[in-house]
Design a protein around this motif. Sequence first.
Motif, PDB file in Angstrom:
ATOM      1  N   ARG A   1     -58.164   6.549  -6.498  1.00  0.00           N
ATOM      2  CA  ARG A   1     -56.935   6.372  -5.726  1.00  0.00           C
ATOM      3  C   ARG A   1     -57.169   5.252  -4.729  1.00  0.00           C
ATOM      4  N   GLN A   2     -56.097   4.491  -4.424  1.00  0.00           N
ATOM      5  CA  GLN A   2     -56.249   3.349  -3.527  1.00  0.00           C
ATOM      6  C   GLN A   2     -55.181   3.345  -2.451  1.00  0.00           C
ATOM      7  N   GLY A   3     -55.435   2.585  -1.408  1.00  0.00           N
ATOM      8  CA  GLY A   3     -54.473   2.452  -0.337  1.00  0.00           C
ATOM      9  C   GLY A   3     -54.974   1.482   0.702  1.00  0.00           C
ATOM     10  N   GLY A   4     -54.303   1.477   1.848  1.00  0.00           N
ATOM     11  CA  GLY A   4     -54.709   0.578   2.914  1.00  0.00           C
ATOM     12  C   GLY A   4     -53.693   0.529   4.032  1.00  0.00           C
ATOM     13  N   CYS A   5     -53.813  -0.487   4.848  1.00  0.00           N
ATOM     14  CA  CYS A   5     -52.950  -0.669   6.012  1.00  0.00           C
ATOM     15  C   CYS A   5     -51.634  -1.340   5.618  1.00  0.00           C
ATOM     16  N   ALA A   6     -50.744  -1.496   6.581  1.00  0.00           N
ATOM     17  CA  ALA A   6     -49.426  -2.084   6.324  1.00  0.00           C
ATOM     18  C   ALA A   6     -49.501  -3.543   5.899  1.00  0.00           C
TER      19      ALA A   6
ATOM     20  N   ILE B   1     -64.967  11.230   5.506  1.00  0.00           N
ATOM     21  CA  ILE B   1     -63.950  10.264   5.889  1.00  0.00           C
ATOM     22  C   ILE B   1     -62.598  10.940   5.715  1.00  0.00           C
ATOM     23  N   GLU B   2     -61.819  10.902   6.783  1.00  0.00           N
ATOM     24  CA  GLU B   2     -60.489  11.501   6.802  1.00  0.00           C
ATOM     25  C   GLU B   2     -59.471  10.366   6.671  1.00  0.00           C
ATOM     26  N   ILE B   3     -58.712  10.371   5.595  1.00  0.00           N
ATOM     27  CA  ILE B   3     -57.751   9.300   5.332  1.00  0.00           C
ATOM     28  C   ILE B   3     -56.340   9.828   5.545  1.00  0.00           C
ATOM     29  N   ARG B   4     -55.520   9.067   6.271  1.00  0.00           N
ATOM     30  CA  ARG B   4     -54.129   9.460   6.505  1.00  0.00           C
ATOM     31  C   ARG B   4     -53.371   9.432   5.182  1.00  0.00           C
ATOM     32  N   LEU B   5     -52.596  10.469   4.910  1.00  0.00           N
ATOM     33  CA  LEU B   5     -51.865  10.555   3.635  1.00  0.00           C
ATOM     34  C   LEU B   5     -50.930   9.366   3.438  1.00  0.00           C
ATOM     35  N   GLY B   6     -50.322   8.875   4.507  1.00  0.00           N
ATOM     36  CA  GLY B   6     -49.398   7.752   4.401  1.00  0.00           C
ATOM     37  C   GLY B   6     -50.064   6.424   4.095  1.00  0.00           C
ATOM     38  N   ALA B   7     -51.392   6.362   4.142  1.00  0.00           N
ATOM     39  CA  ALA B   7     -52.107   5.116   3.853  1.00  0.00           C
ATOM     40  C   ALA B   7     -52.363   4.910   2.357  1.00  0.00           C
ATOM     41  N   PHE B   8     -52.137   5.939   1.537  1.00  0.00           N
ATOM     42  CA  PHE B   8     -52.329   5.784   0.093  1.00  0.00           C
ATOM     43  C   PHE B   8     -51.178   4.982  -0.502  1.00  0.00           C
ATOM     44  N   ASP B   9     -51.456   4.232  -1.558  1.00  0.00           N
ATOM     45  CA  ASP B   9     -50.434   3.424  -2.221  1.00  0.00           C
ATOM     46  C   ASP B   9     -49.376   4.275  -2.908  1.00  0.00           C
ATOM     47  N   GLU B  10     -49.748   5.470  -3.325  1.00  0.00           N
ATOM     48  CA  GLU B  10     -48.850   6.382  -4.044  1.00  0.00           C
ATOM     49  C   GLU B  10     -48.501   7.580  -3.166  1.00  0.00           C
ATOM     50  N   PRO B  11     -47.252   8.043  -3.189  1.00  0.00           N
ATOM     51  CA  PRO B  11     -46.922   9.282  -2.480  1.00  0.00           C
ATOM     52  C   PRO B  11     -47.243  10.501  -3.347  1.00  0.00           C
ATOM     53  N   ASN B  12     -47.177  11.667  -2.756  1.00  0.00           N
ATOM     54  CA  ASN B  12     -47.306  12.949  -3.461  1.00  0.00           C
ATOM     55  C   ASN B  12     -48.628  13.163  -4.183  1.00  0.00           C
ATOM     56  N   LEU B  13     -49.703  12.607  -3.644  1.00  0.00           N
ATOM     57  CA  LEU B  13     -51.016  12.806  -4.260  1.00  0.00           C
ATOM     58  C   LEU B  13     -51.664  14.122  -3.838  1.00  0.00           C
TER      59      LEU B  13
ATOM     60  N   GLN C   1     -53.167   2.975  11.595  1.00  0.00           N
ATOM     61  CA  GLN C   1     -54.196   4.011  11.605  1.00  0.00           C
ATOM     62  C   GLN C   1     -54.459   4.376  10.148  1.00  0.00           C
ATOM     63  N   VAL C   2     -55.634   4.097   9.636  1.00  0.00           N
ATOM     64  CA  VAL C   2     -55.907   4.299   8.216  1.00  0.00           C
ATOM     65  C   VAL C   2     -56.846   5.478   7.961  1.00  0.00           C
ATOM     66  N   PHE C   3     -57.927   5.572   8.705  1.00  0.00           N
ATOM     67  CA  PHE C   3     -58.912   6.616   8.442  1.00  0.00           C
ATOM     68  C   PHE C   3     -59.718   6.913   9.695  1.00  0.00           C
ATOM     69  N   ASP C   4     -60.481   7.994   9.629  1.00  0.00           N
ATOM     70  CA  ASP C   4     -61.491   8.220  10.653  1.00  0.00           C
ATOM     71  C   ASP C   4     -62.769   8.694   9.992  1.00  0.00           C
ATOM     72  N   ARG C   5     -63.846   8.476  10.721  1.00  0.00           N
ATOM     73  CA  ARG C   5     -65.168   8.863  10.231  1.00  0.00           C
ATOM     74  C   ARG C   5     -65.650  10.049  11.054  1.00  0.00           C
TER      75      ARG C   5
END
Length: 135
Positions: free
Chosen positions: A7-12, A90-102, A80-84
């Motif tokens: 799964r992939q994602g990132g910032c705005a 690593i805790e990744i914000r759900l909204g930072a993923f490229d796909e919704p509903n994962l 805000q993308v993740f925290d360590r």
Amino acid sequence: MTGTRIRQGGCACGQLTFTTRGEPKRVGLCHCMTCRKISGAPFSAFVIFAADQVTISGEFRGWSATPAVEDCFCPVCGSQVFDRDCDSEIEIRLGAFDEPNLFTPTYESWAKRREHWLGTPDLISYQENRGERTS
């Protein structure tokens, strides 16, 4: 035999990206004051992976409210993308993923700070930190 789920994602702005491999350890919501303040939202929704399951690319900056957690964000767009957490997760914000509903949260922490209008009857609820169950 199926391969490892990627799964992939990132910032705005796209400068800071990540790739996850495999399945997460857990998925939750947090209503603590730090999550509320850094996001500007009434809660944070996140997924937690083992650190070795996540690859981060691009530049990021960090800020810490506590010694155990570093909140990381893009220095260009401020997302805000993740925290360590303690170098093992690593805790990744759900909204930072490229796909919704994962992912679907299964628990919430800091429920004592939850907005009264937010109903979460299907979640395991912890009054404060995870491990201190209220229902």
